[in-house]
Design an enzyme around this catalytic site. Structure first.
Site, short mmCIF file in Angstrom:
data_model
loop_
_atom_site.label_atom_id
_atom_site.label_comp_id
_atom_site.label_asym_id
_atom_site.label_seq_id
_atom_site.Cartn_x
_atom_site.Cartn_y
_atom_site.Cartn_z
N ARG A 37 0.77 -1.20 -0.04
CA ARG A 37 0.14 -0.06 0.13
C ARG A 37 0.92 1.35 -0.08
O ARG A 37 0.48 2.32 0.77
CB ARG A 37 -0.94 -0.06 1.08
N ARG A 41 -3.44 7.01 0.28
CA ARG A 41 -4.01 8.60 0.87
C ARG A 41 -2.80 9.07 1.95
O ARG A 41 -3.17 10.28 2.04
CB ARG A 41 -5.15 8.10 1.77
N ARG A 50 -7.08 11.89 -5.97
CA ARG A 50 -8.47 11.23 -5.45
C ARG A 50 -9.47 12.41 -5.49
O ARG A 50 -10.64 11.93 -5.35
CB ARG A 50 -8.14 10.45 -4.16
N ASP A 86 -6.76 -2.98 -7.34
CA ASP A 86 -7.34 -3.63 -5.92
C ASP A 86 -7.31 -4.97 -6.19
O ASP A 86 -7.89 -5.45 -7.33
CB ASP A 86 -8.52 -2.86 -5.64
N TYR A 162 -14.86 -11.78 0.76
CA TYR A 162 -15.60 -10.43 0.49
C TYR A 162 -16.52 -10.69 -0.44
O TYR A 162 -17.81 -9.96 -0.09
CB TYR A 162 -14.45 -9.53 -0.41
O1 CP3 Z 1 0.20 0.70 -3.32
C1 CP3 Z 1 -0.25 -0.46 -3.33
O2 CP3 Z 1 -0.18 -1.25 -2.35
C2 CP3 Z 1 -1.21 -0.79 -4.65
C3 CP3 Z 1 -2.56 -0.63 -4.51
C4 CP3 Z 1 -3.40 -1.49 -3.62
C5 CP3 Z 1 -4.80 -1.15 -3.45
N1 CP3 Z 1 -5.19 -2.23 -2.69
C6 CP3 Z 1 -5.24 0.07 -3.58
C7 CP3 Z 1 -6.37 0.46 -2.62
C8 CP3 Z 1 -3.36 -3.04 -3.18
C9 CP3 Z 1 -2.13 -3.82 -3.37
C10 CP3 Z 1 -4.38 -3.29 -2.44
C11 CP3 Z 1 -5.01 -4.55 -2.10
C12 CP3 Z 1 -5.90 -4.78 -1.07
N2 CP3 Z 1 -7.27 -4.33 -1.41
C13 CP3 Z 1 -6.13 -5.76 -0.17
C14 CP3 Z 1 -5.03 -6.54 0.10
C15 CP3 Z 1 -3.93 -5.82 0.83
C16 CP3 Z 1 -4.21 -5.63 2.23
O3 CP3 Z 1 -4.19 -4.27 2.81
O4 CP3 Z 1 -4.62 -6.54 3.02
C17 CP3 Z 1 -7.22 -5.78 0.19
C18 CP3 Z 1 -7.84 -6.44 1.54
C19 CP3 Z 1 -8.18 -4.75 -0.50
C20 CP3 Z 1 -9.49 -4.45 -0.36
C21 CP3 Z 1 -9.65 -3.08 -0.05
N3 CP3 Z 1 -9.32 -1.96 -0.97
C22 CP3 Z 1 -10.25 -2.41 1.21
C23 CP3 Z 1 -10.66 -3.26 2.42
C24 CP3 Z 1 -10.24 -1.12 1.06
C25 CP3 Z 1 -11.04 -0.20 1.93
C26 CP3 Z 1 -10.18 0.11 3.26
C27 CP3 Z 1 -9.53 1.40 3.23
O5 CP3 Z 1 -8.16 1.65 3.56
O6 CP3 Z 1 -10.11 2.56 2.74
C28 CP3 Z 1 -9.63 -0.85 -0.23
C29 CP3 Z 1 -9.24 0.76 -0.89
C30 CP3 Z 1 -8.15 0.75 -1.31
N4 CP3 Z 1 -7.54 0.09 -2.20
C31 CP3 Z 1 -7.41 1.82 -0.90
C32 CP3 Z 1 -6.34 2.02 -1.78
C33 CP3 Z 1 -5.21 2.90 -1.98
C34 CP3 Z 1 -8.01 3.09 -0.06
C35 CP3 Z 1 -7.57 4.59 -0.52
C36 CP3 Z 1 -8.94 5.15 -1.25
O7 CP3 Z 1 -10.06 4.98 -1.10
O8 CP3 Z 1 -8.08 5.96 -2.20
#
Ligand code: CP3
Length: 369
Positions: A37, A41, A50, A86, A162
């Protein structure tokens, strides 16, 4: 002889070899470091994008996804880039629906709860249904030069959780209820998902991803017995299919201290370790024939720099210069993480020399090799 142009300084290190070599268990100049990640943000330049686009819109526009992928590479000096996408994107072509509501995490509109739901999942063709992800990879390979690009997908258990719950979960009640009460439905879902995710990951490698990570973020909710019966064969399919493409494969989970030997059996050249297990204990459990990635607690980045340094050094001392350690957090970067803390960690990891004492932060001792 006079030169009209200044001689271009040769790069001191070859970044490509540093991260990829460590994945292959080879000796490196210094420990490579990147962060799960690392795009997100906590970076002001990400927040600026964003404001104009939703998360799904960024993913759907390969140029924007590529730009967001590059932001942390520029800002932090990490040794690898991870594609911006994602793990839940395949839910869209599967027909489950995906939305990220403000502050609520993902919402999957048509959750999968019955055998009919599993049968109604649509077939997925990575090139026509998720081609925008593959296009972002193609753009990035042109932009990244020496920094290797990591592709990724979710592991079948974490993605299934999910799809079944309809969003994030704490107890995984509906997921486990399906496993225990409707095992046929569970196995049918895992069969379909592992095929879709494997095709998607292989397509990413063929589009140019130089390493891949399979995220089983929530698998630590399971007992070893349940992991072995309900999850291992399906994760194994994806990890083995990726391996055949000849790129390093990273297998990641959290809360996995009791699952590590089984996760190793499922596959991966590199196994992720979270902070709940000391790095050397985790590595011992796995055996030294695999590489490891980890394992700083992401909340440590909110501590003062000397405290961060103490903990970074502790991890590096536990790795003890053995080939095959990639420095990372134990899980993803948290939203309000100070950018400077991440930058400092990259420097600490790159400047660390084995034998260095935690209370002499600037004393450099030559590496034995
Ligand atoms: O920089 C990176 O790592 C690449 C991008 C990336 C994202 N999601 C973008 C994202 C990666 C590798 C993921 C993987 C991901 N997505 C996982 C596995 C990694 C982990 O953290 O366990 C999971 C479980 C998800 C599912 C997911 N996506 C959730 C539960 C959420 C909401 C939680 C939150 O933090 O708001 C997301 C949203 C998400 N995916 C964001 C980002 C950067 C949040 C930021 C936004 O809304 O702009």
């Amino acid at each position: 002889m006079t030169l009209t142009q200044p001689i271009q300084q040769l790069p001191v290190t070859n970044y490509q070899s540093r991260f990829l070599s460590a994945c292959k268990h080879e000796r490196v100049d210094v420990t490579p470091v990147w962060f799960m990640r690392q795009a997100g943000r906590y970076l002001p330049e990400y927040r600026a994008i964003r404001e104009k686009y939703s998360l799904i819109e960024i993913c759907h526009h390969p140029e924007i996804a590529a730009e967001v992928t590059l932001q942390p590479v520029r800002a932090l000096g990490v040794d690898a880039a991870i594609l911006f996408a994602d793990i839940l994107l395949p839910a869209i072509p599967l027909g489950v629906g995906l939305e990220f509501a403000k502050g609520e995490g993902p919402i999957l509109q048509n959750p999968v709860r019955t055998m009919d739901d599993v049968k109604n999942l649509r077939p997925v063709n990575p090139e026509s249904d998720l081609g925008y992800v593959l296009d972002a990879i193609r753009i990035l390979r042109g932009e990244l030069k020496d920094t290797p690009l990591i592709g990724f997908c979710g592991a079948p258990f974490t993605v299934a959780s999910y799809l079944i719950e309809g969003g994030s979960s704490r107890e995984f009640l509906k997921t486990k209820a399906m496993m225990y009460a409707e095992p046929q439905t569970w196995h049918a879902l895992m069969e379909k998902l592992s095929a879709v995710l494997s095709d998607y990951l292989v397509a990413q490698i063929r589009a140019g991803a130089q390493a891949v990570q399979v995220f089983d973020s929530w698998v630590g909710a399971l007992s070893p017995q349940d992991y072995e019966e309900f999850v291992l064969p399906y994760s194994q399919k994806i990890l083995q299919d990726a391996k055949k493409e000849n790129v390093p494969v990273i297998h990641f989970g959290t809360n996995t201290a009791t699952l590590l030997p089984l996760m190793k059996r499922a596959g991966g050249d590199v196994l992720g370790l979270d902070w709940r297990i000391p790095l050397d204990d985790g590595w011992r459990l796995l055996g030294e024939d695999v590489a490891v990635q980890g394992n700083l607690d992401p909340t440590v980045l909110f501590a003062p720099l000397p405290e961060i340094k103490k903990r970074v050094d502790d991890i590096l001392r536990r790795a003890n210069g053995r080939p095959g350690h990639i420095f990372n957090l134990g899980h993803g970067v948290l939203q309000y993480t100070p950018v400077d803390a991440l930058k400092a960690v990259v420097e600490m990891v790159h400047e660390f020399r084995s034998g260095q004492s935690a209370d002499l932060p600037h004393k450099k001792v030559r590496c034995e090799n």
